[in-house]
Design a protein around this motif. Structure first.
Motif: not given
Length: 156
Positions: A39-56, A66-70
């Motif tokens: 998922h990391i090595v072949l990440a082109k075309g996948r949804e990229h963004g940032t996660v804010t951890v709220t619970e574990c 929160e998405p980066d772009a599309t």
């Protein structure tokens, strides 16, 4: 003194068996790592963004995506729990296709994904050194695996 053919066969058998054990360890480590790493090595075309951890919980952490772009924002996604994921943390992720699970990206995520291979390399080093009597190769494989594990610990 000449060795008997049965002794030579036993030595060859031992080397083949230990070679197979070392190969199985390395293949199993790579296979286990690839489940997350692809998922990391072949990440082109996948949804990229940032996660804010709220619970574990015991095995998973959850948070806001929160998405980066599309891609679209998601109220709740899950990420595998590690020592580096705690409440309030923010880090870049890629979404696993067809799910609400995410995988950490960047150097820390890349190294964390390959941790099973690092552990397998350390174990294979013992098999290569003890079973195959190839000390230099064993040191090289085990050192590379240990370096991967230490780099992951430092990066996270």
């Amino acid at each position: 003194m000449e060795r008997s053919s049965s002794r030579r066969a036993a030595l060859v058998g031992r080397r083949v068996a230990m070679g197979l054990v070392a190969v199985v360890l390395l293949v199993a480590g790579a296979w286990s790592s690839w489940d997350t790493a692809h998922h990391i090595v072949l990440a082109k075309g996948r949804e990229h963004g940032t996660v804010t951890v709220t619970e574990c919980g015991e095995q998973l952490c959850a948070g806001r995506y929160e998405p980066d772009a599309t891609s679209s924002a998601r109220a709740r996604v899950t990420v595998e729990r590690s020592v580096a994921a705690g409440e309030g943390d923010r880090f870049p992720v890629v979404v696993r296709p067809g799910s609400d699970a995410v995988v950490r990206t960047g150097v820390p995520g890349f190294l964390h994904a390959w941790m099973p291979l690092g552990g397998a390399m350390v174990l294979a080093g013992f098999v290569i050194g003890g079973g195959l009597r190839m000390a230099r190769t064993a040191w090289g494989v085990a050192t590379a695996g240990a370096a991967l594990l230490v780099a992951t610990f430092v990066a996270l």
